[in-house]
Design a protein around this motif. Sequence first.
Motif, PDB file in Angstrom:
ATOM      1  N   UNK A  76       3.452   1.936  -1.773  1.00 55.30           N
ATOM      2  CA  UNK A  76       3.842   2.158  -3.173  1.00 55.30           C
ATOM      3  C   UNK A  76       5.265   2.699  -3.328  1.00 55.30           C
ATOM      4  N   UNK A  77       6.083   2.604  -2.271  1.00 56.16           N
ATOM      5  CA  UNK A  77       7.454   3.083  -2.360  1.00 56.16           C
ATOM      6  C   UNK A  77       8.278   2.157  -3.250  1.00 56.16           C
TER       7      UNK A  77
ATOM      8  N   UNK B 118       4.058  -0.620 -14.462  1.00 53.72           N
ATOM      9  CA  UNK B 118       4.569  -0.363 -13.124  1.00 53.72           C
ATOM     10  C   UNK B 118       3.886  -1.289 -12.120  1.00 53.72           C
ATOM     11  N   UNK B 119       4.705  -1.953 -11.305  1.00 46.72           N
ATOM     12  CA  UNK B 119       4.160  -2.864 -10.293  1.00 46.72           C
ATOM     13  C   UNK B 119       4.892  -2.615  -8.969  1.00 46.72           C
ATOM     14  N   UNK B 120       4.319  -3.143  -7.884  1.00 47.26           N
ATOM     15  CA  UNK B 120       5.020  -3.060  -6.599  1.00 47.26           C
ATOM     16  C   UNK B 120       5.899  -4.299  -6.476  1.00 47.26           C
TER      17      UNK B 120
ATOM     18  N   UNK C 125       5.285  -7.484  -3.757  1.00 39.52           N
ATOM     19  CA  UNK C 125       4.336  -8.594  -3.917  1.00 39.52           C
ATOM     20  C   UNK C 125       4.216  -9.094  -5.353  1.00 39.52           C
ATOM     21  N   UNK C 126       5.109  -8.652  -6.214  1.00 39.25           N
ATOM     22  CA  UNK C 126       5.044  -9.156  -7.594  1.00 39.25           C
ATOM     23  C   UNK C 126       5.881 -10.424  -7.723  1.00 39.25           C
ATOM     24  N   UNK C 127       5.231 -11.558  -7.911  1.00 39.98           N
ATOM     25  CA  UNK C 127       6.008 -12.793  -8.039  1.00 39.98           C
ATOM     26  C   UNK C 127       6.533 -12.957  -9.454  1.00 39.98           C
TER      27      UNK C 127
ATOM     28  N   UNK D  63       0.784  -1.231   0.000  1.00 38.86           N
ATOM     29  CA  UNK D  63       0.000   0.000   0.000  1.00 38.86           C
ATOM     30  C   UNK D  63       0.816   1.281   0.000  1.00 38.86           C
TER      31      UNK D  63
ATOM     32  N   UNK E 269       7.579   9.219 -10.297  1.00 34.37           N
ATOM     33  CA  UNK E 269       6.393   8.769  -9.564  1.00 34.37           C
ATOM     34  C   UNK E 269       6.705   8.571  -8.075  1.00 34.37           C
TER      35      UNK E 269
ATOM     36  N   UNK F  40       7.694   0.637  -5.933  1.00 36.90           N
ATOM     37  CA  UNK F  40       7.298   0.455  -7.335  1.00 36.90           C
ATOM     38  C   UNK F  40       8.537   0.309  -8.231  1.00 36.90           C
TER      39      UNK F  40
END
Lengths: 622, 258
Positions: B52-53, B66-68, B71-73, B50, B91, B55
């Motif tokens: 978003x640091x 753009x993903x975090x 939690x991006x597997x 949440x 951003x 990213x």
Amino acid sequence: MPYLGNPAQLSAYREELQADYDPHQPYIAVCGGTGCLALGSADVRRAFEEIISKNGLRIKVRMKFTGCHGFCEKGPLVVIHPQETLYVSVKAKDVPQIIEKTIAKNETIESLLYRDPVTKKRIAKESEVPFYKHQKRLVFGMNGMIDPTSIDDYIRIGGYSALAKSLFEMEPEHVIAEVKKAGLRGRGGGGFPAGRKWETCRTSHGDIRYVILNGDEGDPGAYMDRSLLEGNPHSVLEGAIIAAYAIAYGVSPAEGYIYVRHEYPLAVKHFTAAVQKAREYGLLGKNILGKAGFSFDIQINQGGGAFVCGESSALMASLEGKPGEPRAKYIHTVHKGLRNQPSNLNNVETYANVPLIVGNGADWYTSMGTEGSKGTKIFSLVGKINNTGLVEVPMGISLRQIVHDIGGGIRGKRKFKAIQTGGPSGGCVPESMLDLPVDFDELTKAGSMMGSGGLIVMDSDTCMVDVARYFLNFLKEESCGKCIPCREGIKHVLKILNRICDGNGKDGDLERLQELGSAIHDASLCALGGTAANPLLTTMKYFHDEYVAHIREKRCPAGVCRPMVTYSIDAEKCTGCLLCAKQCPQSGITGERKKAHRIDHESCIKCGLCYEVCKYDAVTRT
Amino acid sequence: MDVSAKMLKVTIDGRATTVVAGTTILDAARKLGIEIPTLCYHPALEPYGVCRMCIVEIGWGKRTKIVTSCNYPIQDEGLEVSTNSERIQRDRRVVIEMLLARCWSSPVIREFAARHGVYDTDLEKTENEECTLCGLCVNVCRDLIGQSAIGFEGRGADRRATSPFKRANEDCIGCGACVYVCPTGCIKMEDLPQERVLQMWQNEIPLLACKSCGKRFHTVRQLEILKTRHPLTKFYVETCPECREKSLAELMLRRSGV
């Protein structure tokens, strides 16, 4: 009540229903959609029922309280078949006349006919009214023909034949292939290919597969899903049962859920009734239509009123009893959705398209639409146009045709300014782009989106900065607050917009807004946040001059932002009629009869009443 | 077949490595020694994603998104990750500004922002707010302590971490896990002579006296939970750590015949 144990029994039952139905017998369709109900169609229905039951009419006549016909603005609507005469704004007191003249003598009542605001001509036949003429009503088409509470009506017109065809003539993979070939894309906003979603859900690993119907329509002014659930619930249900068969048959059990807004009581009532009837008929439950090993049922869940619950992962969280907040969908819900099982979620309109595709074939379906978007789309057409209501159009139709041909153009003498597509997080498209076709990809390219189908038309009296402010305010209220860019970003954008509208904009605001908008777009957790900046970014792109006028010249060109507006009276044009002075709530207009008036700027609250009432264009707004 | 055992090639900021499928970008980057800023991430908890640091920009050739990273597997072969592209820098700076405007009164956040080159912002600052709504307190209480004594209320800008109905509630055992995980230190816990006070949750929980020395050392509710969930001896849960140590030492001495 028949229990339909096999497809032959379904066909036989349909034939029986058709034999009992005389298509030449006069039939009165009274619209029972929410719009018409609000305008008093329940009274009209009662009046018809009383007369029909009391008089013992010579001619046998049928009356049906149907679903929404779409032309809600002119409600209550009554259509007399087989002539297809459309009567608008019908009151209960008009009913005896309709029976005496139209039903008994086949005469049309001129005063009840629709009058074209442009040509001033009266039009009798429903399909010839411009609002309907340019539409292609596939999904909505049956709304006016059936009683939504009657499963028999739906079966009679061919309902559930696509289900029978799927179960007994097609393998699940075959159904998926047909939906893929038809190019059906999600109608809820995302536009993801439905067939591909079904396929992935089928091939995913899981103990059970969930089929979820999204009826949590939250866009302000949009009511497509509502009217579909109210007017033809069985079409949605049939689509969902076919989906369950395609996704789960032979791989795992399937269970269904519909998530529908609590604020849609009639939709809940009709869909609940449809589910109950379908269970009684053997169309839901164990071994549907006698198909061994295919069991499926649907539970009805009412949403608590959060806009964000229309987002698939938030919706599933809500179904699980958790707070309705989205999660990152890097692992898609078709793999791990509701209760971590493969879940297929589609909008109700998407499901309603499925029986049409299966029944008529993908080739028929792809004959309508564009390269990337097939079939039709239902829009709720609202705003400053002559004809508002629900419209169903073939994909590829231009926005111009929708606004001018169906919508009848802009109301009054004002000019078209912008059309907002895709609901609150859609974008505003200017006049120069009106030839843009209704197409998922084209609209996204223009910075807007198809969304769930809201179309808001704005005229020259609309301030685009104020419009951006309005939608961002809605989104600020509806943001779940989970991630920083959406929660904090929208708040700051709104603060800057408020300052600009108050006449306190400053150099650098535009660059700052652009930067904030991009960060909200890029860094938000879910699609809601990701698209929240659209109204801001598109208005800044297409109506840049208006922002500049607000910030540099402290002027609102549309005269909407009150702190920047000044009303004055042109002494040359003023005839001294006193009308404005009488209307002024502040008694701030002075002047004698037949002499030029003056506005006292100290007491003026800039309500604009004087401007509205002046017949001589003597009041100016700058 | 065990899918998770699959090895995948990934390139982060131009440096290639191989990871087990399902590894998050953040873990893969840290293994390479590449630092990605995080705030709401805690290794003991499921990533919440949440703040978003963290990213990053990912892509396959020209298409990027753009993903975090927390939690991006990593699921695809040949994924290219940029943790510091121009777009990410811009951003991330704006998101840090939003955070800074919210938590201007938090020295921790000001220090965090400064470390990433953001010293001030022209966005309107909120006064007396130190909570970033990172969710660590709520998540630790639910997922690790198993109590769910606190949660979120309100929506959007009104969202707050709180105890239910802003009242004292018995599910809070006063373990202090929330205090421990809070990145800004805005949850305060104080031990008074008789009770432990968690002001933020409106809770005052009686402290238990050590059977041996009488010093108050953990809360009554903690003891109840410990007793029901773990096979600990009565002596263990009723004696303070110092006395336990002392008594163990005495026991050993006795055994050795001193």
